[in-house]
Scaffold this active site. Structure first.
Site, short mmCIF file in Angstrom:
data_model
loop_
_atom_site.label_atom_id
_atom_site.label_comp_id
_atom_site.label_asym_id
_atom_site.label_seq_id
_atom_site.Cartn_x
_atom_site.Cartn_y
_atom_site.Cartn_z
N HIS A 1 0.79 -1.24 0.00
CA HIS A 1 0.00 0.00 0.00
C HIS A 1 0.82 1.28 0.00
O HIS A 1 0.26 2.37 -0.03
CB HIS A 1 -0.95 0.00 1.22
N ARG B 1 -6.27 16.37 2.31
CA ARG B 1 -5.86 17.18 3.46
C ARG B 1 -4.35 17.04 3.68
O ARG B 1 -3.67 18.00 4.01
CB ARG B 1 -6.64 16.73 4.71
N ARG C 1 -3.34 3.94 -4.48
CA ARG C 1 -4.75 4.09 -4.07
C ARG C 1 -5.11 5.54 -3.76
O ARG C 1 -6.06 5.80 -3.00
CB ARG C 1 -5.07 3.22 -2.86
N ARG D 1 -2.13 11.42 14.68
CA ARG D 1 -3.35 11.57 13.89
C ARG D 1 -3.87 12.99 14.04
O ARG D 1 -3.96 13.50 15.17
CB ARG D 1 -4.39 10.55 14.36
N MET E 1 -13.07 7.89 14.30
CA MET E 1 -13.11 6.51 13.82
C MET E 1 -11.75 5.81 13.68
O MET E 1 -11.69 4.75 13.04
CB MET E 1 -13.85 6.47 12.47
N GLU E 2 -10.68 6.36 14.23
CA GLU E 2 -9.35 5.76 13.97
C GLU E 2 -8.44 5.59 15.18
O GLU E 2 -7.56 4.73 15.17
CB GLU E 2 -8.59 6.62 12.93
N ASP F 1 -18.34 18.88 14.19
CA ASP F 1 -19.80 18.81 14.33
C ASP F 1 -20.14 18.41 15.76
O ASP F 1 -19.27 17.98 16.50
CB ASP F 1 -20.41 17.82 13.31
N1 HPA Z 1 -18.86 10.49 13.86
C1 HPA Z 1 -17.77 9.79 13.55
N2 HPA Z 1 -16.66 10.33 13.10
C2 HPA Z 1 -16.64 11.66 12.95
C3 HPA Z 1 -17.72 12.46 13.25
C4 HPA Z 1 -18.90 11.83 13.74
O1 HPA Z 1 -19.91 12.49 14.04
N3 HPA Z 1 -17.40 13.75 12.99
C5 HPA Z 1 -16.13 13.74 12.53
N4 HPA Z 1 -15.65 12.48 12.51
#
Ligand code: HPA
Length: 239
Positions: free
Chosen positions: A7, A28, A47, A91, A185-186, A209
């Site tokens: 990869h 980014r 990729r 990260r 998520m990481e 958010d």
């Molecule tokens: N959920 C999961 N991952 C994210 C979110 C979320 O609301 N916002 C930015 N990364």
């Protein structure tokens, strides 16, 4: 396995610095390389997962996308640590707030992460492994935050397997009560792989958010907030 890996196409280890900053989005990574690093050189486009090496205040630093989620990001964390002699991965991501006092554009540093991922059940059986960052990186994050006058939150984050999850109101309320700051998520994957390979990891996020208010930051605001986090990450990276 040897390099190049399946990869990452860099043919020499020295194409990649000992410290790599990793946003989820490869574009980014390109933006960071072009706007923050001197003399950036592309080392990967396999990729479309763009990776660059350049210099920040004279010190060699790399930046590369990780993709979204544990499955994608852990491929890159593992290959960078195992085959390119990378020592530190920071990260630099975005996250959704789960606390009222964690506002849009705020920065969060993950002092630990919890997850619905099962990656550690094979290793620890019924014992739940608590994933944590390298303590010296965490200390550095605290020191540099103060120096840069940033209002940074330090606490546990949720690394969710699913963006569109079915988490119940009861469980998300419990997470809030127990002080989980935000969802991304990481990081659970990064902290696990760093421990597994005897290396160092740290996760920083800009709040993009809010799961409490439902608001999301505009692209322009996000860019400004991201600038603060990038400065913090780069200062940590060069020590
Ligand atoms: N959920 C999961 N991952 C994210 C979110 C979320 O609301 N916002 C930015 N990364």
């Amino acid at each position: 396995m040897s390099i190049p890996t399946p990869h990452i196409e860099a043919k020499n280890k020295d194409e990649i610095a000992k410290t790599v900053l990793m946003p989820g989005d490869p574009l980014r990574a390109k933006y960071i390389a072009e706007n923050y690093l001197d003399d950036p050189v592309l080392f990967n486009s396999t990729r479309g997962m763009l990776g660059y090496t350049g210099y920040y205040k004279g010190k060699k630093v790399s930046v590369m996308g990780s993709g979204m989620g544990l499955a994608s990001s852990m491929i890159y964390y593992n290959e960078l640590f195992m085959f390119y002699d990378v020592e530190t991965i920071i990260r630099v991501g975005t996250a959704g707030s789960m606390q009222e006092d964690v506002k849009l554009k705020d920065i969060v540093v993950a002092t630990s992460a919890c997850s619905d991922s099962a990656i550690n059940t094979d290793v620890f059986g019924k014992y739940h492994f608590s994933v944590t960052p390298d303590f010296n990186l965490l200390l550095k994050a605290s020191e540099k935050s103060k120096e840069l006058n940033l209002n940074t939150h330090f606490g546990q984050v949720l690394s969710a397997e699913e963006f569109y999850s079915n988490m119940s109101e009861e469980i998300s309320e419990n997470m809030r009560k127990y002080g989980i700051m935000c969802v991304e998520m990481e990081t659970y994957g990064l902290y696990t792989v760093a421990r597994r390979r005897g290396k160092k990891g740290l996760g920083l996020f800009t709040i993009s958010d809010s799961l409490i208010t439902g608001e999301a930051d505009s692209a322009e605001n996000r860019q400004n907030a991201y600038t603060n986090m990038m400065e913090l990450a780069l200062e940590i990276a060069i020590g």
